[in-house]
Design a protein around this motif. Structure first.
Motif, short mmCIF file in Angstrom:
data_model
loop_
_atom_site.label_atom_id
_atom_site.label_comp_id
_atom_site.label_asym_id
_atom_site.label_seq_id
_atom_site.Cartn_x
_atom_site.Cartn_y
_atom_site.Cartn_z
N ASN A 93 0.81 -1.22 0.00
CA ASN A 93 0.00 0.00 0.00
C ASN A 93 0.84 1.27 0.00
N ASP A 94 2.15 1.13 0.27
CA ASP A 94 3.03 2.29 0.21
C ASP A 94 3.76 2.39 -1.13
N GLY A 95 3.40 1.49 -2.07
CA GLY A 95 4.01 1.53 -3.39
C GLY A 95 5.31 0.79 -3.53
N HIS A 96 5.70 0.02 -2.53
CA HIS A 96 6.95 -0.75 -2.61
C HIS A 96 6.67 -2.07 -3.33
N ARG A 97 7.41 -2.32 -4.40
CA ARG A 97 7.26 -3.58 -5.14
C ARG A 97 8.32 -4.55 -4.65
N VAL A 98 7.86 -5.69 -4.14
CA VAL A 98 8.77 -6.68 -3.57
C VAL A 98 8.51 -8.03 -4.21
N TYR A 99 9.51 -8.91 -4.10
CA TYR A 99 9.45 -10.21 -4.76
C TYR A 99 9.60 -11.34 -3.73
N PHE A 100 8.92 -12.45 -4.01
CA PHE A 100 8.94 -13.63 -3.15
C PHE A 100 9.78 -14.71 -3.83
N TYR A 101 10.91 -15.05 -3.23
CA TYR A 101 11.85 -15.93 -3.91
C TYR A 101 11.34 -17.35 -4.12
N PRO A 102 10.68 -17.99 -3.14
CA PRO A 102 10.16 -19.34 -3.41
C PRO A 102 9.22 -19.38 -4.60
N PRO A 137 -4.26 -1.51 5.44
CA PRO A 137 -3.83 -0.14 5.14
C PRO A 137 -2.43 0.20 5.65
N ASP A 138 -2.05 -0.37 6.77
CA ASP A 138 -0.74 -0.02 7.34
C ASP A 138 0.29 -1.12 7.10
N ARG A 139 0.03 -1.99 6.15
CA ARG A 139 0.91 -3.12 5.90
C ARG A 139 2.02 -2.73 4.93
N CYS A 140 3.15 -2.32 5.44
CA CYS A 140 4.31 -1.95 4.63
C CYS A 140 5.31 -3.11 4.65
N LEU A 141 5.76 -3.53 3.46
CA LEU A 141 6.65 -4.67 3.37
C LEU A 141 8.12 -4.30 3.30
#
Length: 268
Positions: A125-134, A255-259
């Motif tokens: 929700n903060d616009g951070h694009r992250v990847y899951f390696y498995p 809403p507050d879930r930042c990764l």
């Protein structure tokens, strides 16, 4: 047990190429997978430069996957596409040139990179694009199920290229670290205990396991590569440690879930 979202892939076997599907060979013994089943090459008298280039690449993949580089001749390629060897030299300069074309245009491609990455990612929700390696590793298996002839090509050439005199020796020797550099450029969400050193070890273990399973898969047409990878994945990425870090479906879009704090780059 792998995440529930992965189970649907086991139900999509009918969408894989025939050469990738599992055959019950219990009654007649284990047989090698015919990774080139159904490969045909249309022979046209007149083609554009681009069409002929693609036809030559397809013929080279088929021939290299069965004969290897040392066993292949340019006459084999010419015969496959219905032209003379002399005519073939209008499109390539040498046997080594043809091999380089295959390696650069057919296996490690932007399309493959995009397929492996796109469904392994989520944007919080903060616009951070992250990847899951498995999930990224699972996608490699899924993608390779769609191109068995190229998996066979890779396996044959990788074995041949152990010789320092092989023209693809440097390509294969350096491939592991080239791919690691690409992995390092991506924003991975990882369990707290996984630092860069351990992540490199996991990457090495996962890719080595993938290569080993693919060799077995090519040699045994009754083996289900996807099921085997899921079992191996649970060992490499144990749920007790990786729960919540395995697949984008595990992301809770509160809403507050930042990764970002869970990424390797934020911890370094």
């Amino acid at each position: 047990m792998s995440v529930a979202a992965w189970n649907r892939f086991l139900q999509e076997q009918d969408n894989w190429p025939a050469a990738s599907q599992v055959n019950d060979s219990a009654s007649y013994g284990t047989q090698a997978r015919n990774a080139l089943a159904g490969r045909t090459f249309e022979k046209k008298k007149r083609m554009s430069q681009e069409e002929r280039h693609l036809q030559i690449l397809q013929a080279a993949v088929k021939t290299l996957a069965t004969k290897g580089f040392w066993g292949m001749s340019l006459q084999d390629i010419a015969d496959e596409i219905g032209i003379t060897e002399a005519a073939l030299y209008h499109y390539i300069s040498s046997k080594d040139d043809l091999l380089n074309m295959v390696l650069s245009e057919c296996y490690d491609t932007p399309d493959a990179d995009e397929y492996n990455a796109v469904t392994a990612a989520v944007t919080d929700n903060d616009g951070h694009r992250v990847y899951f390696y498995p999930r990224y590793c699972l996608n490699i298996a899924l993608y390779n199920l769609q191109r068995p002839e190229l998996v066979q090509l890779y396996s044959v050439l990788n074995g041949e290229a152990l010789s320092p005199t092989h023209p693809a020796h440097n390509f294969f020797i350096g491939r592991h670290m080239r791919n690691w550099e690409m992995i390092c450029s991506m924003n991975w969400i990882l369990p707290t205990g996984v630092d860069e050193e351990r992540f490199y070890d996991l990457y090495t273990l996962a890719m080595s396991a993938m290569d080993g399973l693919q060799y077995r898969w090519l040699g045994d047409d009754s083996m289900n590569l996807l099921e085997e990878w899921m079992s191996i994945s649970d060992i490499i990425f144990p749920p007790s440690e990786w729960a919540g870090f395995t697949d984008p479906s595990e992301y809770d879009p509160a809403p507050d879930r930042c990764l970002l704090p869970f990424t390797l780059s934020a911890r370094q």
